[in-house]
Motif scaffolding. Sequence first.
Motif, short mmCIF file in Angstrom:
data_model
loop_
_atom_site.label_atom_id
_atom_site.label_comp_id
_atom_site.label_asym_id
_atom_site.label_seq_id
_atom_site.Cartn_x
_atom_site.Cartn_y
_atom_site.Cartn_z
N LEU A 36 0.85 -1.18 0.00
CA LEU A 36 0.00 0.00 0.00
C LEU A 36 0.89 1.24 0.00
N GLU A 37 0.76 2.06 -1.02
CA GLU A 37 1.55 3.28 -1.15
C GLU A 37 0.64 4.48 -0.90
N PHE A 38 1.06 5.36 0.01
CA PHE A 38 0.25 6.52 0.37
C PHE A 38 0.94 7.80 -0.11
N PHE A 39 0.19 8.64 -0.81
CA PHE A 39 0.75 9.83 -1.43
C PHE A 39 0.27 11.13 -0.81
N GLY A 40 -0.65 11.08 0.11
CA GLY A 40 -1.14 12.30 0.74
C GLY A 40 -0.25 12.70 1.90
N GLN A 41 -0.85 13.37 2.85
CA GLN A 41 -0.16 13.76 4.08
C GLN A 41 0.00 12.53 4.98
N VAL A 42 1.10 12.45 5.69
CA VAL A 42 1.33 11.31 6.58
C VAL A 42 0.21 11.21 7.61
N ARG A 43 -0.22 12.35 8.16
CA ARG A 43 -1.26 12.34 9.20
C ARG A 43 -2.58 11.77 8.67
N GLU A 44 -2.79 11.86 7.36
CA GLU A 44 -4.00 11.29 6.76
C GLU A 44 -3.84 9.80 6.48
N ARG A 73 11.83 8.21 5.04
CA ARG A 73 13.27 8.06 5.27
C ARG A 73 13.75 6.70 4.77
N TYR A 74 13.03 5.65 5.11
CA TYR A 74 13.40 4.31 4.64
C TYR A 74 13.23 4.20 3.12
N LEU A 75 12.18 4.78 2.60
CA LEU A 75 11.92 4.69 1.16
C LEU A 75 13.06 5.32 0.37
N ARG A 76 13.57 6.45 0.86
CA ARG A 76 14.73 7.09 0.20
C ARG A 76 15.96 6.21 0.34
N SER A 89 7.18 10.44 -4.89
CA SER A 89 7.35 9.27 -4.03
C SER A 89 6.26 9.24 -2.97
N PRO A 90 5.90 8.05 -2.52
CA PRO A 90 4.92 7.97 -1.45
C PRO A 90 5.50 8.49 -0.13
N CYS A 91 4.62 8.95 0.74
CA CYS A 91 5.05 9.40 2.07
C CYS A 91 5.13 8.23 3.04
N MET A 92 4.49 7.13 2.68
CA MET A 92 4.44 5.96 3.56
C MET A 92 4.07 4.74 2.72
N VAL A 93 4.64 3.60 3.08
CA VAL A 93 4.29 2.33 2.45
C VAL A 93 4.01 1.31 3.54
N LEU A 94 2.96 0.55 3.37
CA LEU A 94 2.66 -0.59 4.24
C LEU A 94 2.76 -1.85 3.40
N ARG A 134 7.50 -12.30 -2.73
CA ARG A 134 8.90 -12.11 -2.33
C ARG A 134 9.39 -10.74 -2.79
N GLN A 135 9.01 -10.33 -3.99
CA GLN A 135 9.42 -9.02 -4.51
C GLN A 135 8.86 -7.89 -3.66
N PHE A 136 7.61 -8.01 -3.21
CA PHE A 136 7.03 -6.98 -2.34
C PHE A 136 7.82 -6.87 -1.04
N TRP A 137 8.18 -8.00 -0.46
CA TRP A 137 8.91 -7.99 0.83
C TRP A 137 10.37 -7.60 0.67
N LEU A 138 10.89 -7.67 -0.54
CA LEU A 138 12.29 -7.33 -0.77
C LEU A 138 12.59 -5.88 -0.40
N ASP A 139 11.65 -4.98 -0.64
CA ASP A 139 11.86 -3.58 -0.26
C ASP A 139 12.04 -3.45 1.25
N ARG A 140 11.30 -4.22 2.02
CA ARG A 140 11.46 -4.19 3.48
C ARG A 140 12.82 -4.75 3.87
N ALA A 141 13.24 -5.80 3.21
CA ALA A 141 14.54 -6.41 3.52
C ALA A 141 15.69 -5.47 3.20
N ARG A 142 15.50 -4.59 2.25
CA ARG A 142 16.57 -3.67 1.84
C ARG A 142 16.78 -2.51 2.82
N THR A 143 15.96 -2.40 3.86
CA THR A 143 16.12 -1.25 4.76
C THR A 143 17.47 -1.24 5.45
#
Length: 164
Positions: A36-44, A73-76, A89-94, A134-143
């Motif tokens: 899930l990629e979020f593009f609005g304000q983080v608070r939203e 920060r992690y996404l960058r 870029s999204p402000c948050m990813v779940l 596996r590809q979706f989780w790879l971004d988390r593993a790259r942190t």
Amino acid sequence: CLSGLPGVQKEGCDGIITQATFVLHRMPQHVRTVCLEFFGQVREAVPSIVEIKRYLDAHPDATLAGLEHLDARYLRAVGYATKARRAGSPCMVLIGDIVGEDESAVAAAASQVVRIANARSGEGFIAVSGEARRQFWLDRARTAAIARHTNAFKINEDVVIPLE
């Protein structure tokens, strides 16, 4: 000292473990991984975490087996490439796994989780195959790549998000 003891962590309190019980659960037959990629304000975007958890708690045929949060920060740090067809870029990813024994219930729950994200300026993607998941989780593993931005020093965080 607990060094060398697999699967046991001591976090947030001092104490001595005098007994431990390991409970093994069989992985449910059906799994969908959502990104899930979020593009609005983080608070939203952040309330979607609680909304997803509440929805899945109310639907016991589909269980949330894991949910990871990646902030800007992690996404960058990992050079995250958005899956959405949006500029910026999204402000948050779940990233989360939804599991269960009933394939249609798991698929319906994954679709509803995407709709929850859509209501909060998010876009959602569902992976079914093992390789796509596996590809979706790879971004988390790259942190761990965040170390390159901190002179090779990184403290792993394991944070509890207070739902209420």
